[in-house]
Design a protein around this motif. Structure first.
Motif, PDB file in Angstrom:
ATOM      1  N   GLU A  10      -7.210  22.390 -42.030  1.00 31.32           N
ATOM      2  CA  GLU A  10      -8.812  22.135 -42.601  1.00 31.32           C
ATOM      3  C   GLU A  10      -9.669  21.711 -41.600  1.00 31.32           C
ATOM      4  O   GLU A  10      -9.348  20.299 -41.217  1.00 31.32           O
ATOM      5  CB  GLU A  10      -8.701  21.298 -43.826  1.00 31.32           C
ATOM      6  CG  GLU A  10     -10.166  20.684 -43.908  1.00 31.32           C
ATOM      7  CD  GLU A  10     -11.350  21.542 -44.320  1.00 31.32           C
ATOM      8  OE1 GLU A  10     -11.141  22.817 -44.732  1.00 31.32           O
ATOM      9  OE2 GLU A  10     -12.503  21.186 -43.976  1.00 31.32           O
ATOM     10  N   SER A  12     -13.243  22.255 -41.346  1.00 24.43           N
ATOM     11  CA  SER A  12     -14.746  23.233 -41.566  1.00 24.43           C
ATOM     12  C   SER A  12     -15.679  21.900 -41.185  1.00 24.43           C
ATOM     13  O   SER A  12     -16.772  22.615 -40.893  1.00 24.43           O
ATOM     14  CB  SER A  12     -14.795  23.359 -43.022  1.00 24.43           C
ATOM     15  OG  SER A  12     -14.799  22.206 -43.631  1.00 24.43           O
ATOM     16  N   THR A  81      -8.575  27.114 -43.332  1.00 24.15           N
ATOM     17  CA  THR A  81      -9.849  27.359 -43.995  1.00 24.15           C
ATOM     18  C   THR A  81     -10.639  28.246 -42.548  1.00 24.15           C
ATOM     19  O   THR A  81     -10.836  27.979 -41.707  1.00 24.15           O
ATOM     20  CB  THR A  81     -10.653  26.090 -43.997  1.00 24.15           C
ATOM     21  OG1 THR A  81     -10.151  25.058 -44.792  1.00 24.15           O
ATOM     22  CG2 THR A  81     -12.110  26.350 -44.139  1.00 24.15           C
ATOM     23  N   GLY A  85     -18.235  26.610 -42.982  1.00 24.73           N
ATOM     24  CA  GLY A  85     -18.250  25.397 -42.339  1.00 24.73           C
ATOM     25  C   GLY A  85     -19.159  25.549 -41.250  1.00 24.73           C
ATOM     26  O   GLY A  85     -19.739  26.485 -40.906  1.00 24.73           O
ATOM     27  N   LEU A  90     -14.617  25.395 -37.212  1.00 16.33           N
ATOM     28  CA  LEU A  90     -13.655  26.432 -38.167  1.00 16.33           C
ATOM     29  C   LEU A  90     -12.831  27.221 -36.886  1.00 16.33           C
ATOM     30  O   LEU A  90     -11.614  27.395 -37.043  1.00 16.33           O
ATOM     31  CB  LEU A  90     -14.502  27.332 -38.674  1.00 16.33           C
ATOM     32  CG  LEU A  90     -15.181  27.124 -40.056  1.00 16.33           C
ATOM     33  CD1 LEU A  90     -16.442  27.968 -40.549  1.00 16.33           C
ATOM     34  CD2 LEU A  90     -14.272  26.794 -41.011  1.00 16.33           C
ATOM     35  N   HIS A 113     -12.955  27.808 -48.215  1.00 16.41           N
ATOM     36  CA  HIS A 113     -12.897  26.221 -48.266  1.00 16.41           C
ATOM     37  C   HIS A 113     -13.547  25.785 -49.740  1.00 16.41           C
ATOM     38  O   HIS A 113     -12.661  24.739 -50.473  1.00 16.41           O
ATOM     39  CB  HIS A 113     -14.349  25.755 -47.188  1.00 16.41           C
ATOM     40  CG  HIS A 113     -14.428  24.171 -47.277  1.00 16.41           C
ATOM     41  ND1 HIS A 113     -13.689  23.186 -46.735  1.00 16.41           N
ATOM     42  CD2 HIS A 113     -15.298  23.598 -48.073  1.00 16.41           C
ATOM     43  CE1 HIS A 113     -14.071  22.303 -46.832  1.00 16.41           C
ATOM     44  NE2 HIS A 113     -15.330  22.256 -47.835  1.00 16.41           N
ATOM     45  N   SER A 338     -18.723  31.135 -40.574  1.00 16.29           N
ATOM     46  CA  SER A 338     -19.473  29.875 -41.169  1.00 16.29           C
ATOM     47  C   SER A 338     -20.172  30.128 -42.301  1.00 16.29           C
ATOM     48  O   SER A 338     -20.741  29.189 -42.917  1.00 16.29           O
ATOM     49  CB  SER A 338     -20.295  29.460 -39.977  1.00 16.29           C
ATOM     50  OG  SER A 338     -21.292  30.410 -39.650  1.00 16.29           O
TER      51      SER A 338
END
Length: 347
Positions: A10, A12, A81, A85, A90, A113, A338
């Motif tokens: 993860e 993000s 993820t 984000g 990312l 996410h 994103s």
């Protein structure tokens, strides 16, 4: 313990999270946070976050494996993820996950996410009821989600139309002279204040608003109302009762969040409400949600605070659920998105 061993990544925002989940059992969750590097700016700086992820990725993966007592070669799949984000942040996670999956010869799962914030509760409270109502509240998101199947079917009922709840906490904390991130500090200070001292507005709760934005949220007006109240107080030379302002502001936020979540459960015939995201660690949100769910006959699920904020465990948990349900893996040309919509659970 049984089930696939999944490594989750993860990245993000400002925390590098690496989790290891076997089936529905969390083995270890390692986090390297760069929040202190952003504190002096009063918010997350994307370029700083991306560089911090680059520096933390390998040590965090190594620590997760070491503490979990597993080797990388034991991993059955890698989950990451893919969005939403910060784009640069990312990309670091997605590129790392691709490299690991390719080197280990295991499937890659790019996940959403927001869906991961729902899925993480399986490692604490067991399988999710189908359907579940999800209330996700964080710095960037305030969403109400109907979740028939967290691995494949998530439906958005409502979302913030301006500031998210966590974003409002940060901005109000700045007005009150409290440190970043604002959520924990407002929660702490509010315990000494009067939550009905100031009647701050509840956004999108009038009759007309409920017709057009029944399950949407808005906290921009509330944030502005707090700022103007403080400015008016200072203009007359009176001291600002920080604890009362914090408590009254917090009450306005959690009142609207829980009121609409319980209404959504009732109107969609859902008996289980799950609250996730960083703001789910707020003590008043948890207490009021429990009170209102008890009154409405709804079962409330909230992960422990450490699993509410961004972490690798939630990504690994969702990846493990996908493996066990036989969902298709992602391609190695998986992009980072994103603005990935919540309805797109897999990338």
């Amino acid at each position: 313990m049984s089930g696939p061993l999944v490594l989750g990544i993860e990245t993000s925002c400002d925390e590098t999270g690496v989790g290891l989940v076997r089936g529905r059992t969390l083995l270890f969750d390692a986090i390297a946070s760069s929040v202190e590097e952003h504190a002096r700016f009063g918010g997350v700086v994307p370029e700083v976050a991306s560089r911090a992820h680059l520096e933390a990725m390998v040590p965090t993966v190594e620590r997760a494996c070491r503490e979990a007592g597993v080797r990388l070669t034991d991993v059955d799949a890698v989950s990451v993820t893919a969005g939403p984000g910060l784009a640069g942040a990312l990309l670091v996670g997605v590129a790392s996950a691709k490299a690991l999956a390719l080197a280990l010869g295991v499937p890659l799962y790019g996940v959403n996410h927001l869906a991961a914030h729902v899925a993480v509760d399986v490692v604490e409270h067991g399988p999710l009821p189908e359907p579940t109502m999800g209330l996700l509240v964080s710095g960037g998101h305030s969403n109400l989600l109907l979740v028939p199947d967290v691995t494949d079917d998530i439906r958005s009922l409502g979302a913030t139309i301006d500031d998210a709840a966590g974003e409002a906490f940060d901005k109000v904390a700045r007005v009150l002279g409290l440190p970043f991130p604002g959520g924990p500090h407002i929660d702490r200070v509010a315990r000494e204040g009067d939550q009905v001292a100031i009647d701050f507005p509840r956004g999108l709760t009038s009759g007309r608003d409920l017709q057009r934005h029944r399950f949407d949220y808005s906290f921009s007006g509330l944030k502005t109302a707090v700022a103007r109240w403080v400015q008016a107080r200072e203009a007359t030379g009176q001291p600002v009762p920080v604890a009362d302002v914090a408590a009254s502001f917090q009450e306005a936020v959690v009142d609207v969040l829980t009121r609409k979540a319980v209404l959504a459960c009732a109107e969609h015939g859902v008996e289980d409400l799950l609250i996730g995201g960083g703001v789910a660690a707020n003590s008043r949100l948890r207490a009021l949600a429990q009170e209102r769910c008890d009154d409405a006959g709804i079962r409330l699920r909230v992960p422990r605070p450490g699993l509410c904020t961004d972490n690798g465990a939630m990504v690994a948990a969702l990846g493990a659920q996908m493996v066990m349900k036989g969902r298709p893996e992602s391609r190695l040309d998986l992009p980072a998105d994103s603005s990935q919509p919540v309805e797109q659970v897999r990338a």
